[in-house]
Design a protein around this motif. Structure first.
Motif, PDB file in Angstrom:
ATOM      1  N   PRO A  36       0.794  -1.218   0.000  1.00 28.83           N
ATOM      2  CA  PRO A  36       0.000   0.000   0.000  1.00 28.83           C
ATOM      3  C   PRO A  36       0.833   1.277   0.000  1.00 28.83           C
ATOM      4  O   PRO A  36       0.350   2.332  -0.342  1.00 28.83           O
ATOM      5  N   ARG A  37       2.106   1.197   0.352  1.00 30.93           N
ATOM      6  CA  ARG A  37       2.959   2.376   0.352  1.00 30.93           C
ATOM      7  C   ARG A  37       3.620   2.604  -1.001  1.00 30.93           C
ATOM      8  O   ARG A  37       4.247   3.622  -1.204  1.00 30.93           O
ATOM      9  N   GLU A  38       3.504   1.653  -1.907  1.00 30.26           N
ATOM     10  CA  GLU A  38       4.132   1.771  -3.220  1.00 30.26           C
ATOM     11  C   GLU A  38       3.078   2.054  -4.271  1.00 30.26           C
ATOM     12  O   GLU A  38       1.978   1.542  -4.225  1.00 30.26           O
ATOM     13  N   ARG A  39       3.447   2.909  -5.227  1.00 28.07           N
ATOM     14  CA  ARG A  39       2.538   3.255  -6.301  1.00 28.07           C
ATOM     15  C   ARG A  39       3.321   3.266  -7.601  1.00 28.07           C
ATOM     16  O   ARG A  39       4.370   3.888  -7.708  1.00 28.07           O
ATOM     17  N   LYS A  40       2.803   2.559  -8.580  1.00 21.52           N
ATOM     18  CA  LYS A  40       3.471   2.481  -9.881  1.00 21.52           C
ATOM     19  C   LYS A  40       3.251   3.791 -10.627  1.00 21.52           C
ATOM     20  O   LYS A  40       2.127   4.263 -10.761  1.00 21.52           O
ATOM     21  N   ILE A  75       8.862   2.177 -12.657  1.00 22.01           N
ATOM     22  CA  ILE A  75       9.394   2.826 -11.462  1.00 22.01           C
ATOM     23  C   ILE A  75       8.256   2.947 -10.454  1.00 22.01           C
ATOM     24  O   ILE A  75       7.160   3.391 -10.787  1.00 22.01           O
ATOM     25  N   PHE A  76       8.535   2.536  -9.216  1.00 29.34           N
ATOM     26  CA  PHE A  76       7.552   2.596  -8.153  1.00 29.34           C
ATOM     27  C   PHE A  76       7.925   3.710  -7.191  1.00 29.34           C
ATOM     28  O   PHE A  76       9.078   3.838  -6.795  1.00 29.34           O
ATOM     29  N   GLU A  77       6.933   4.506  -6.802  1.00 30.17           N
ATOM     30  CA  GLU A  77       7.148   5.529  -5.791  1.00 30.17           C
ATOM     31  C   GLU A  77       6.852   4.909  -4.431  1.00 30.17           C
ATOM     32  O   GLU A  77       5.787   4.333  -4.218  1.00 30.17           O
ATOM     33  N   THR A  78       7.802   4.989  -3.516  1.00 28.39           N
ATOM     34  CA  THR A  78       7.648   4.397  -2.199  1.00 28.39           C
ATOM     35  C   THR A  78       7.685   5.489  -1.147  1.00 28.39           C
ATOM     36  O   THR A  78       7.840   6.669  -1.462  1.00 28.39           O
ATOM     37  N   SER A  79       7.578   5.104   0.103  1.00 33.21           N
ATOM     38  CA  SER A  79       7.605   6.087   1.183  1.00 33.21           C
ATOM     39  C   SER A  79       8.979   6.732   1.321  1.00 33.21           C
ATOM     40  O   SER A  79       9.094   7.875   1.744  1.00 33.21           O
ATOM     41  N   TYR A  80      10.040   6.034   0.960  1.00 33.78           N
ATOM     42  CA  TYR A  80      11.392   6.570   1.096  1.00 33.78           C
ATOM     43  C   TYR A  80      11.906   7.213  -0.187  1.00 33.78           C
ATOM     44  O   TYR A  80      12.886   7.935  -0.185  1.00 33.78           O
ATOM     45  N   GLY A  81      11.301   6.955  -1.321  1.00 34.21           N
ATOM     46  CA  GLY A  81      11.777   7.490  -2.600  1.00 34.21           C
ATOM     47  C   GLY A  81      11.222   6.700  -3.762  1.00 34.21           C
ATOM     48  O   GLY A  81      10.013   6.578  -3.916  1.00 34.21           O
ATOM     49  N   PHE A  82      12.119   6.112  -4.559  1.00 31.10           N
ATOM     50  CA  PHE A  82      11.718   5.346  -5.734  1.00 31.10           C
ATOM     51  C   PHE A  82      12.514   4.049  -5.802  1.00 31.10           C
ATOM     52  O   PHE A  82      13.615   3.960  -5.263  1.00 31.10           O
TER      53      PHE A  82
END
Length: 119
Positions: A36-40, A75-82
């Protein structure tokens, strides 16, 4: 008593059928997210933010990686970056790259979780 069982079952089936049909429509494979913290990121978002170019610059700085032989995942956007994965098309070797929001390299690891480069 036997006369009431069949109409009762028919009534219950009619009541539950719309709920089953509604559940099948609402659930689709695109709604499911791995974490849930990652978004494509879409291709348009990558171009708009210039992330594709930044990702290539990060990869070029890692020794032993030839971009002509590599394929990159989304590339996935995460809570810490990518984060994204690279696969060598000739050898099948996988590399997982993580960067922070400012595109500073956090880690580059192979598929078996060994570090390639330490930032």
């Amino acid at each position: 008593m036997k006369n009431y069982i069949l109409p009762l079952l028919l009534f219950l089936w009619i009541q539950s059928y719309p709920n089953i049909f509604e559940y099948q429509i609402s659930s689709s494979p695109t709604d499911e997210i791995q974490n849930p913290r990652e978004r494509k990121l879409s291709a348009q978002e990558e171009k708009q933010r210039g992330i594709d170019l930044l990702a290539n610059q990060i990869i070029e700085n890692i020794d032993g990686i030839d971009l002509r032989k590599m394929a990159r995942s989304a590339i996935f956007e995460t809570s810490y970056g990518f984060r994204w994965k690279m696969v060598n098309l000739h050898t099948g070797k996988k590399i997982i790259i993580k960067v922070d929001k400012n595109f500073k390299l956090i880690s580059a690891r192979t598929g078996d979780n060994t570090k390639i480069i330490t930032p």
